[in-house]
Write a protein that holds these residues in place. Sequence first.
Motif, PDB file in Angstrom:
ATOM      1  N   ARG A  34      -6.562   9.390  -4.259  1.00 44.88           N
ATOM      2  CA  ARG A  34      -6.426   8.994  -2.850  1.00 44.88           C
ATOM      3  C   ARG A  34      -5.363   9.848  -2.154  1.00 44.88           C
ATOM      4  O   ARG A  34      -5.556  10.300  -1.023  1.00 44.88           O
ATOM      5  CB  ARG A  34      -6.071   7.514  -2.758  1.00 44.88           C
ATOM      6  CG  ARG A  34      -5.927   7.006  -1.328  1.00 44.88           C
ATOM      7  CD  ARG A  34      -5.551   5.549  -1.306  1.00 44.88           C
ATOM      8  NE  ARG A  34      -5.215   5.094   0.028  1.00 44.88           N
ATOM      9  CZ  ARG A  34      -4.638   3.944   0.295  1.00 44.88           C
ATOM     10  NH1 ARG A  34      -4.342   3.102  -0.697  1.00 44.88           N
ATOM     11  NH2 ARG A  34      -4.343   3.605   1.537  1.00 44.88           N
ATOM     12  N   GLN A  92      -6.793  13.420  -1.648  1.00 44.11           N
ATOM     13  CA  GLN A  92      -7.720  13.511  -0.518  1.00 44.11           C
ATOM     14  C   GLN A  92      -6.976  13.460   0.811  1.00 44.11           C
ATOM     15  O   GLN A  92      -7.274  14.216   1.742  1.00 44.11           O
ATOM     16  CB  GLN A  92      -8.725  12.369  -0.603  1.00 44.11           C
ATOM     17  CG  GLN A  92      -9.675  12.463  -1.789  1.00 44.11           C
ATOM     18  CD  GLN A  92     -10.415  11.170  -2.050  1.00 44.11           C
ATOM     19  OE1 GLN A  92     -10.432  10.264  -1.198  1.00 44.11           O
ATOM     20  NE2 GLN A  92     -11.039  11.051  -3.219  1.00 44.11           N
ATOM     21  N   GLY A  93      -5.985  12.563   0.879  1.00 43.94           N
ATOM     22  CA  GLY A  93      -5.211  12.450   2.112  1.00 43.94           C
ATOM     23  C   GLY A  93      -4.422  13.705   2.405  1.00 43.94           C
ATOM     24  O   GLY A  93      -4.309  14.135   3.566  1.00 43.94           O
ATOM     25  N   GLU A  95       0.423   4.219  -1.179  1.00 46.76           N
ATOM     26  CA  GLU A  95      -0.258   5.468  -0.828  1.00 46.76           C
ATOM     27  C   GLU A  95      -0.334   5.637   0.688  1.00 46.76           C
ATOM     28  O   GLU A  95      -0.103   6.735   1.213  1.00 46.76           O
ATOM     29  CB  GLU A  95      -1.666   5.506  -1.427  1.00 46.76           C
ATOM     30  CG  GLU A  95      -1.702   5.633  -2.931  1.00 46.76           C
ATOM     31  CD  GLU A  95      -1.527   4.305  -3.659  1.00 46.76           C
ATOM     32  OE1 GLU A  95      -1.397   4.309  -4.890  1.00 46.76           O
ATOM     33  OE2 GLU A  95      -1.536   3.259  -2.965  1.00 46.76           O
ATOM     34  N   ALA A  96      -0.649   4.552   1.390  1.00 45.88           N
ATOM     35  CA  ALA A  96      -0.714   4.621   2.849  1.00 45.88           C
ATOM     36  C   ALA A  96       0.651   4.972   3.429  1.00 45.88           C
ATOM     37  O   ALA A  96       0.745   5.755   4.391  1.00 45.88           O
ATOM     38  CB  ALA A  96      -1.209   3.291   3.420  1.00 45.88           C
ATOM     39  N   ASP A 101      -2.281   5.948  -6.950  1.00 44.86           N
ATOM     40  CA  ASP A 101      -3.670   6.388  -6.876  1.00 44.86           C
ATOM     41  C   ASP A 101      -3.652   7.860  -6.465  1.00 44.86           C
ATOM     42  O   ASP A 101      -3.654   8.191  -5.278  1.00 44.86           O
ATOM     43  CB  ASP A 101      -4.413   5.529  -5.849  1.00 44.86           C
ATOM     44  CG  ASP A 101      -5.901   5.851  -5.790  1.00 44.86           C
ATOM     45  OD1 ASP A 101      -6.294   6.941  -6.237  1.00 44.86           O
ATOM     46  OD2 ASP A 101      -6.662   5.012  -5.271  1.00 44.86           O
ATOM     47  N   CYS A 150      -7.512  14.721  -8.701  1.00 45.53           N
ATOM     48  CA  CYS A 150      -6.467  14.338  -7.746  1.00 45.53           C
ATOM     49  C   CYS A 150      -6.139  15.467  -6.770  1.00 45.53           C
ATOM     50  O   CYS A 150      -5.265  15.295  -5.911  1.00 45.53           O
ATOM     51  CB  CYS A 150      -5.201  13.861  -8.465  1.00 45.53           C
ATOM     52  SG  CYS A 150      -4.307  15.109  -9.397  1.00 45.53           S
ATOM     53  N   ASP A 186       0.849  -1.193   0.000  1.00 48.16           N
ATOM     54  CA  ASP A 186       0.000   0.000   0.000  1.00 48.16           C
ATOM     55  C   ASP A 186       0.883   1.240   0.000  1.00 48.16           C
ATOM     56  O   ASP A 186       1.062   1.894   1.028  1.00 48.16           O
ATOM     57  CB  ASP A 186      -0.919  -0.009   1.216  1.00 48.16           C
ATOM     58  CG  ASP A 186      -2.051   1.015   1.103  1.00 48.16           C
ATOM     59  OD1 ASP A 186      -1.945   1.917   0.248  1.00 48.16           O
ATOM     60  OD2 ASP A 186      -3.025   0.919   1.873  1.00 48.16           O
TER      61      ASP A 186
END
Length: 377
Positions: A165, A168-169, A134-135, A162, A195, A132
């Motif tokens: 994502r 948004q984060g 992005e995380a 992504d 994005c 992951d």
Amino acid sequence: MYAFQDEFPQVSGLRYLNHAAVAPWPRRAALAVSAFADQNMQLGARDYPAWLVVEQRLRERLRRLLNAPDTADIALLKNTSEALSFVAFGLDWQPGDQVVISDQEFPSNRVVWQALAPFGVEVIQVNLSGTDPEAALLAACGPRTRLLSISAVQYASGLRLDLPRLGQGCRRRGVLLCVDAIQQLGALPFDVQACECAFAMADGHKWLLGPEGLAVFYCRSDLRAQLKLHEYGWHMLEHSGDYERPDWQPAHSARRFECGSPNMLGTMALEASLSLLEEVSMQAVGKALSERMHWLQEGLLALPGVQLLSPAEPARQAGILTFRLAGWEQQSLFARLKAEQVICAPRGGGIRLSPHFYTEARVIDETLALLHQLIAS
């Protein structure tokens, strides 16, 4: 779909799989440059106002390509590195501020942030090898993080992120998102609003099928005036055509980042190239490229001794497949492929192949057949 062969009359036997580096021009771009050269030779700049019409068309095409709210958000710069530098040295940094990047970035999106060390800015490099990424990137954004700068697609591995994502984060954390879009723009649809990025930039000479020396820089409207300027000249002024005006101010639009005379030669070529992408549509371009990537990936995985270094999941791919071949050192394999007219690049410890939407079936089939021969020999 559009008949591509007339637009890309490449030399017989050429297997061009290097769009992630420098792409061939379509015929219409070459013709546009030829016509522009003839006009300069015969008429000089007599018709300069007509050139400005082409430049405005280019800005409109780029606005649509990025889904930017307005052409005022679009600047035409020399390259991606210049655009990144405008951001890096335009923001008002404070000692202790942090910038988050990945550990796979092309030097342009690494050294520009590391160059902020004298201002007390810390660069955090995040490992993207986990399940992951992005995380991992968002987890690295702490209270001192001002900006996350990331390539939409990593140049060596081909990993596609992504972006919505991440956007948004970043918004939830109060972090600016800067996207180096050079390995996605022109290959797959790209949307600065979806994005939620603050900045995006990309050269024209890869997936956009244009020349070197001309790039697009998107700067969100509320951030334009916040970037300190370090380049000044006649073209970046609000009243750029009033040469006798004693008072001046930077343009309110993103033209404030264009200090001097425009690259009209590059404009003619890139505007023509983008007209092709628009005729085909980016949805169709992305679909055709995805089909070729699947075809190439399946062929590579069927060969014994091939190790794929790029993600296998379609959602993680754009136009880059990097692989190793057992028993072959990277540079030796690259040299052998080049000798066989397979135009590719040594990247990320392997060989990077990057087709485009128009790539013919024979290019992929002949490349796979050649690799099969090398394995059998």
